[in-house]
Write an enzyme that holds these catalytic residues in place. Structure first.
Site, PDB file in Angstrom:
ATOM      1  N   TYR A 156       0.843  -1.210   0.000  1.00 28.64           N
ATOM      2  CA  TYR A 156       0.000   0.000   0.000  1.00 28.64           C
ATOM      3  C   TYR A 156       0.874   1.255   0.000  1.00 28.64           C
ATOM      4  O   TYR A 156       0.691   2.159  -0.823  1.00 28.64           O
ATOM      5  CB  TYR A 156      -0.911  -0.036   1.232  1.00 28.64           C
ATOM      6  CG  TYR A 156      -1.720   1.213   1.461  1.00 28.64           C
ATOM      7  CD1 TYR A 156      -2.781   1.543   0.625  1.00 28.64           C
ATOM      8  CD2 TYR A 156      -1.425   2.065   2.527  1.00 28.64           C
ATOM      9  CE1 TYR A 156      -3.534   2.696   0.847  1.00 28.64           C
ATOM     10  CE2 TYR A 156      -2.177   3.209   2.760  1.00 28.64           C
ATOM     11  CZ  TYR A 156      -3.220   3.522   1.920  1.00 28.64           C
ATOM     12  OH  TYR A 156      -3.958   4.658   2.144  1.00 28.64           O
TER      13      TYR A 156
HETATM   14  P1  NDP Z   1     -13.020   4.532   1.618  1.00 30.39           P
HETATM   15  O1  NDP Z   1     -12.786   3.079   1.507  1.00 30.39           O
HETATM   16  O2  NDP Z   1     -13.887   5.054   2.708  1.00 30.39           O
HETATM   17  O3  NDP Z   1     -13.600   5.081   0.227  1.00 30.39           O
HETATM   18  C1  NDP Z   1     -12.946   4.725  -0.958  1.00 30.39           C
HETATM   19  C2  NDP Z   1     -13.621   5.360  -2.147  1.00 30.39           C
HETATM   20  O4  NDP Z   1     -12.879   4.971  -3.307  1.00 30.39           O
HETATM   21  C3  NDP Z   1     -15.047   4.894  -2.371  1.00 30.39           C
HETATM   22  O5  NDP Z   1     -15.813   5.999  -2.810  1.00 30.39           O
HETATM   23  C4  NDP Z   1     -14.922   3.871  -3.501  1.00 30.39           C
HETATM   24  O6  NDP Z   1     -16.044   3.835  -4.371  1.00 30.39           O
HETATM   25  C5  NDP Z   1     -13.760   4.450  -4.274  1.00 30.39           C
HETATM   26  N1  NDP Z   1     -13.080   3.456  -5.115  1.00 30.39           N
HETATM   27  C6  NDP Z   1     -12.489   2.294  -4.747  1.00 30.39           C
HETATM   28  N2  NDP Z   1     -11.989   1.669  -5.830  1.00 30.39           N
HETATM   29  C7  NDP Z   1     -12.275   2.467  -6.895  1.00 30.39           C
HETATM   30  C8  NDP Z   1     -12.022   2.370  -8.287  1.00 30.39           C
HETATM   31  N3  NDP Z   1     -11.384   1.322  -8.804  1.00 30.39           N
HETATM   32  N4  NDP Z   1     -12.466   3.367  -9.079  1.00 30.39           N
HETATM   33  C9  NDP Z   1     -13.126   4.431  -8.580  1.00 30.39           C
HETATM   34  N5  NDP Z   1     -13.389   4.579  -7.270  1.00 30.39           N
HETATM   35  C10 NDP Z   1     -12.969   3.599  -6.444  1.00 30.39           C
HETATM   36  O7  NDP Z   1     -11.561   5.199   1.686  1.00 30.39           O
HETATM   37  P2  NDP Z   1     -11.047   6.563   2.375  1.00 30.39           P
HETATM   38  O8  NDP Z   1     -12.052   7.634   2.191  1.00 30.39           O
HETATM   39  O9  NDP Z   1     -10.537   6.265   3.721  1.00 30.39           O
HETATM   40  O10 NDP Z   1      -9.746   6.856   1.470  1.00 30.39           O
HETATM   41  C11 NDP Z   1      -9.698   7.813   0.457  1.00 30.39           C
HETATM   42  C12 NDP Z   1      -8.253   7.998   0.036  1.00 30.39           C
HETATM   43  O11 NDP Z   1      -7.482   8.461   1.154  1.00 30.39           O
HETATM   44  C13 NDP Z   1      -7.575   6.716  -0.449  1.00 30.39           C
HETATM   45  O12 NDP Z   1      -6.739   7.016  -1.544  1.00 30.39           O
HETATM   46  C14 NDP Z   1      -6.746   6.286   0.751  1.00 30.39           C
HETATM   47  O13 NDP Z   1      -5.637   5.522   0.370  1.00 30.39           O
HETATM   48  C15 NDP Z   1      -6.345   7.634   1.328  1.00 30.39           C
HETATM   49  N6  NDP Z   1      -5.973   7.580   2.737  1.00 30.39           N
HETATM   50  C16 NDP Z   1      -6.885   7.204   3.707  1.00 30.39           C
HETATM   51  C17 NDP Z   1      -6.514   7.153   5.030  1.00 30.39           C
HETATM   52  C18 NDP Z   1      -7.452   6.725   6.119  1.00 30.39           C
HETATM   53  O14 NDP Z   1      -6.989   6.524   7.254  1.00 30.39           O
HETATM   54  N7  NDP Z   1      -8.764   6.583   5.860  1.00 30.39           N
HETATM   55  C19 NDP Z   1      -5.154   7.506   5.453  1.00 30.39           C
HETATM   56  C20 NDP Z   1      -4.290   7.887   4.363  1.00 30.39           C
HETATM   57  C21 NDP Z   1      -4.702   7.919   3.076  1.00 30.39           C
HETATM   58  P3  NDP Z   1     -17.201   2.701  -4.278  1.00 30.39           P
HETATM   59  O15 NDP Z   1     -17.658   2.701  -2.854  1.00 30.39           O
HETATM   60  O16 NDP Z   1     -18.241   3.159  -5.237  1.00 30.39           O
HETATM   61  O17 NDP Z   1     -16.568   1.421  -4.677  1.00 30.39           O
END
Ligand code: NDP
Length: 248
Positions: A156
């Site tokens: 990751y």
């Molecule tokens: P969530 O799992 O809560 O949400 C992820 C989102 O990404 C959903 O809307 C999902 O859509 C979408 N998604 C997943 N796969 C795809 C794809 N192939 N194409 C388009 N959309 C996709 O994650 P977070 O909100 O926590 O994370 C958001 C970002 O922040 C990520 O990049 C994560 O790595 C980063 N991040 C998060 C941290 C945390 O602690 N939460 C810490 C550091 C970074 P759907 O539901 O429709 O599949």
């Protein structure tokens, strides 16, 4: 940039059906951008984000696209342009996280994170570099684990390290177009991605890793993105903003 003037600034937020992406979409709409709420599978939640934005007087549409599919990303930009006339802001938020020590990481864990976190960001950056209107802003979501190097985050964190490298290089390649490219690197943030599969004890321990002694909220991260995409953030370029409450 076009924010709050004519033509209206248009933002694509990938992965905006929930979590951090949904908060970013709602904040950018509040700041005056018309917003494309991208999602992969969760149409209902994406529609609810759009409904909340419209109910608050903003403008938004939900568009499905798997960011790991270059053809789908092309269609996403085409649909955004045909609905709103152009694209000014791209927030590459879509991402997945699968944790395991390297010795236990199978090919599916590796391939899926490379496909969505790295290739997905590459796909949207390439399309954005071709299509964003001059004066635009690009923000990529990284993670503070790139600096922390916690065990079991290897693949990751590696995908997000690569995203930070793409951020810096694209910021230079867009010379002359007044488009900034930056990354925001959250620490532990209270979303499904972070909370799922963790014990209350582990969540409590990780929430105390920063001196402010709490988890980040999606709104904390949206605030950082709003700064970079807003009028006060225009001189920030090629940077990684670690939005994590001071965790090192
Ligand atoms: P969530 O799992 O809560 O949400 C992820 C989102 O990404 C959903 O809307 C999902 O859509 C979408 N998604 C997943 N796969 C795809 C794809 N192939 N194409 C388009 N959309 C996709 O994650 P977070 O909100 O926590 O994370 C958001 C970002 O922040 C990520 O990049 C994560 O790595 C980063 N991040 C998060 C941290 C945390 O602690 N939460 C810490 C550091 C970074 P759907 O539901 O429709 O599949």
């Amino acid at each position: 940039m076009n924010t709050q003037s004519n033509p209206r600034s248009v933002a694509i937020v990938t992965g905006a059906s929930r979590g951090i992406g949904a908060a970013i979409a709602e904040r950018l709409a509040k700041d005056g951008h018309a917003v494309v709420v991208n999602y992969a599978g969760n149409r209902q939640e994406a529609d609810q984000v759009v409904e909340r934005i419209v109910a608050s007087g903003g403008e938004a549409i939900a568009l499905q696209a798997d960011v790991s599919d270059p053809a789908a990303v092309q269609l996403l930009f085409e649909a955004a342009e045909s609905r709103f006339g152009g694209v000014d802001v791209l927030v590459n938020n879509a991402g997945i996280m699968k944790l395991a020590p390297l010795v236990d990481s199978d090919d599916a864990l590796f391939d899926s994170q490379i496909a969505i976190n790295l290739k997905g960001t590459f796909n949207t950056l390439r399309e954005g570099a071709r299509r964003l209107r001059d004066g635009g802003r690009i923000v990529n979501l990284s993670t503070s684990v790139v600096g922390l190097r916690l065990e079991s985050y290897g693949v990751y964190a590696a995908t997000k390290s690569a995203v930070e490298t793409l951020t810096a290089i694209l910021s230079k390649e867009l010379r002359g177009r007044s488009i900034t490219v930056n990354a925001v690197a959250p620490g532990p943030t209270a979303t499904a991605l972070f909370l799922n599969g963790k014990s209350p004890e582990l969540i409590d321990r990780m929430s105390k890793m920063n001196p402010l002694e709490r988890l980040g909220t999606p709104a904390d991260i949206a605030n950082a993105v709003a700064f970079i995409t807003g009028p006060d953030g225009g001189w920030i370029n090629g940077q990684v903003l670690r939005a994590n409450g001071g965790m090192v």
